[in-house]
Design a protein around this motif. Sequence first.
Motif, PDB file in Angstrom:
ATOM      1  N   UNK A   1      -8.646  10.175  -7.221  1.00 31.72           N
ATOM      2  CA  UNK A   1      -8.090  10.978  -6.136  1.00 31.72           C
ATOM      3  C   UNK A   1      -7.212  12.111  -6.663  1.00 31.72           C
ATOM      4  N   UNK A   2      -6.482  11.825  -7.753  1.00 27.88           N
ATOM      5  CA  UNK A   2      -5.695  12.891  -8.384  1.00 27.88           C
ATOM      6  C   UNK A   2      -4.270  13.002  -7.889  1.00 27.88           C
ATOM      7  N   UNK A   3      -3.836  12.151  -6.968  1.00 27.26           N
ATOM      8  CA  UNK A   3      -2.453  12.176  -6.496  1.00 27.26           C
ATOM      9  C   UNK A   3      -2.177  10.904  -5.713  1.00 27.26           C
ATOM     10  N   UNK A   4      -0.935  10.779  -5.254  1.00 25.69           N
ATOM     11  CA  UNK A   4      -0.547   9.642  -4.415  1.00 25.69           C
ATOM     12  C   UNK A   4      -0.335  10.082  -2.970  1.00 25.69           C
ATOM     13  N   UNK A   5      -1.005  11.157  -2.593  1.00 23.62           N
ATOM     14  CA  UNK A   5      -0.832  11.675  -1.242  1.00 23.62           C
ATOM     15  C   UNK A   5      -2.184  11.964  -0.596  1.00 23.62           C
TER      16      UNK A   5
ATOM     17  N   UNK B   1       0.834  -1.210   0.000  1.00 27.24           N
ATOM     18  CA  UNK B   1       0.000   0.000   0.000  1.00 27.24           C
ATOM     19  C   UNK B   1       0.864   1.254   0.000  1.00 27.24           C
ATOM     20  N   UNK B   2       2.018   1.186   0.643  1.00 28.99           N
ATOM     21  CA  UNK B   2       2.894   2.356   0.725  1.00 28.99           C
ATOM     22  C   UNK B   2       3.450   2.768  -0.631  1.00 28.99           C
ATOM     23  N   UNK B   3       3.404   1.843  -1.633  1.00 28.02           N
ATOM     24  CA  UNK B   3       3.839   2.208  -2.989  1.00 28.02           C
ATOM     25  C   UNK B   3       2.798   3.051  -3.708  1.00 28.02           C
ATOM     26  N   UNK B   4       1.576   3.062  -3.166  1.00 31.15           N
ATOM     27  CA  UNK B   4       0.476   3.753  -3.843  1.00 31.15           C
ATOM     28  C   UNK B   4       0.086   5.073  -3.155  1.00 31.15           C
ATOM     29  N   UNK B   5       0.347   5.176  -1.877  1.00 32.23           N
ATOM     30  CA  UNK B   5      -0.181   6.348  -1.156  1.00 32.23           C
ATOM     31  C   UNK B   5       0.774   6.742  -0.032  1.00 32.23           C
ATOM     32  N   UNK B   6       0.832   8.040   0.241  1.00 30.25           N
ATOM     33  CA  UNK B   6       1.552   8.583   1.392  1.00 30.25           C
ATOM     34  C   UNK B   6       0.575   9.398   2.223  1.00 30.25           C
ATOM     35  N   UNK B   7       0.672   9.299   3.534  1.00 30.91           N
ATOM     36  CA  UNK B   7      -0.243  10.012   4.420  1.00 30.91           C
ATOM     37  C   UNK B   7       0.553  11.011   5.253  1.00 30.91           C
ATOM     38  N   UNK B   8       0.132  12.277   5.187  1.00 29.88           N
ATOM     39  CA  UNK B   8       0.717  13.338   6.006  1.00 29.88           C
ATOM     40  C   UNK B   8      -0.396  14.042   6.758  1.00 29.88           C
TER      41      UNK B   8
END
Length: 804
Positions: free
Chosen positions: A280-284, A208-215
């Motif tokens: 979503x439009x991004x990976x963040x 999952x971490x290859x697809x999205x980053x959470x800040x």
Amino acid sequence: MFVSYKWLQDYVDLSGITPAELAEKITRSGIEVEGVEVLNEGIRGVVVGHVLEREQHPNADKLNKCLVDIGGDEPVQIICGAANVDKGQKVAVATVGAVLPGNFKIKKAKLRGEESNGMICSLQELGIESKLVAKEYSEGIYVFNQDAEVGTDAIELLHRDDQVLELGLTPNRSDCLSMLGVAYEVAAILGKEVKLPETDHAEAVEKASDYIRVDVEATEDNPLYIAKVIKNVQIKPSPLWLQGRLMAAGIRPHNNVVDITNYILLEYGQPLHAFDYDRLGSKQILVRRAKDGEVIQTLDEAKRELTSDHLLITNGEVPVALAGVMGGLDSEVQADTKTVLLESAYFKGATVRKSSKDHGLRSEASARFEKGVDPNRVSAAAERAAHLLEKYANGEVLAGSVEANTLKVEPAVVSVTLEKINRVLGTTLEMPEVEDIFARLQFEMSVDGDSVIVTVPTRRGDITIEEDLIEEVARIFGYDNLGSTLPIGSSTPGHLTAYQNKRRTVRRYLEGAGLYQAITYSLTSGSKAAQYALETREPIRLAMPMSEDHSTLRLSIVPQLLSVLKHNAARQNDHLAVYEIGDVFLSNGMEDLPDEREHLAGAVTGLWLSHPWQGEKKPVDFFVVKGILEGLFARLGLEDSIEYRQAVRDGLHPGRTAEILLNGAEIGFIGQTHPTVEKEYDLKDTYVFELSLKAILEAEIAPLHYQAIPRYPSITRDIALVVNKETAAGELEGIIKDAGGVLLKEVHVFDLYEGDRMEEGKKSIAFSLKYFDPERTLTDEDVVKAHDKVLNAVKEKAGAVLRG
């Protein structure tokens, strides 16, 4: 909270206990069950049917002639008006003899000349509310999957063979806003174990971490955010059991992904949100406070302007959800969604409440965040959702989760002594019994001498002090098992004060006289606040009034009573007498609280007496209302202390108004409302009064003194006095009483003459005077002596002469 009995059985063994019995036990443990709804109540004879043929009704454009297999020996013909009925469908059929909600019985019929043997049903016709029916079936009949077996019970297949308990939860019991929370409660009551749902699922090689980053910027508002990614999902309807459970809880099914997030919300009490990853439009994912003036378009297609008080989920640039409240329209899961980004987070309740209130969006999710979710279920809820998405959406769950975690949660540790538990509850519990109760509640505990030390699970955020532990012991031990004891010590029986007793006397007297009690607002408009005030002070205006009509504290009750008469007159209730005992508010300046004074006011209009059979009618006049007050003063023992004096007041008729004095001090007024006021309120002749109730009820009165009935006859003298027109009858009466001495017992006016034979500017007032002595028979000489004193006094003090 709506709790499905069948669903609850997944977590707790309920064998041997009916829904009604369970409801009784839950109520007795402290959570009120407001009702138990039987979903299939009164429904019978509804089966699954297979539409073999469908053709147009020969005599009706909007009817269909269907040949339906219902599991009998032969197919039956049914006429159906639904636009979506078609050949090959599996449908719900109410057979001949079936009963539908509302005791609607199905009979053989002929519709436009064609025989019909039953009815193909919509979900609404089976008792399901329209707002709970999926949009695709909101109009027309319901269609089952093709694997539905013909002839089986359609109600059971729809999972409507269930009963729903409605819990009336207090705000502190947010733990029971989930099926698992209710399961823990029921398990403690019944002494059973809780079976937790499955969360296991396979994981793909991709992470999952290859697809999205959470800040997370706003860590105080969002200390924990978990994101999971599920690929290759297939959007389709949820299985019937899941749809049935959602509908039983009051939630409309949409599709399998959205339904699973709603299901977890009900199961764990943890709101989730599913984003379409490709939209979503991004990976963040960036969680932050909104900027003032920023705009988001939510799922309800409304554009909402935000402020810095609102918490947002963004894709790093633009908002994609209003945190804890509602998702954004652009990232919504749709029919072509393939990859889902699943959000499970812990949001601060106060922040969610602010967003919800500001935008008028009250949702199941926001309600749970506001009351508090279990921080230790955030991750478990995400894993449970992944399990269901894998199973019912054919999704591939990517390995791991992406987290932003600054949450520090320590379970509360609370201790209480056994002595205090028994002292507060009046019980004689032993330590093993208390240990058993906390074990049933699944609370970790240890014993240190006489003390019980409990580690409270995070799901029970309502338990913080020792009194909370005592309450838990009482609930599970059973309130019905607590002994009844009488208090020890001396007590003083309650009673009314003298003031309260007199106030009650006033109410009883006025209601006995024919007046109705009114209760009006203490708030009025600024223009009416000071009208008819006994004491004039600056009106007190509210800082934040609800409306201009309720912006100012009143100084008089009369304006509100006139509004009561107007309201009734507009409804053809023209003959009315009302009174009110209430407070008025007198300002003491900006720094001090106002004085509250209790007043008595009344308003009377129309006919006071009406006997149509005898042809007798008596309209209200000044003397009717004055007589009511005189009777009241006599009841309170004040008749000798009251005086009426002609007066002029704003809003009252100048010739029919009097001030009321008690021992020489003004306490109120009585009079007819001014014609302009009557016109404004659209009233007939109306008479009002207002008195300081405090002055009346706190007045000192002489002790009640009884007199023997006179044994000796009285002597009456009538006199007609000619005086100036300006002279008041009350003034003459006072002079007569003062001069008459102890022999004069009664004085009253019985005639007034102002005719042609009277001198200009003069009038004649006739009084009847009664003399007697309780100890002897009076002689003419005794009466003449006293009577002469009266005549001399009225001549000297009022210039009155006897009328010739």
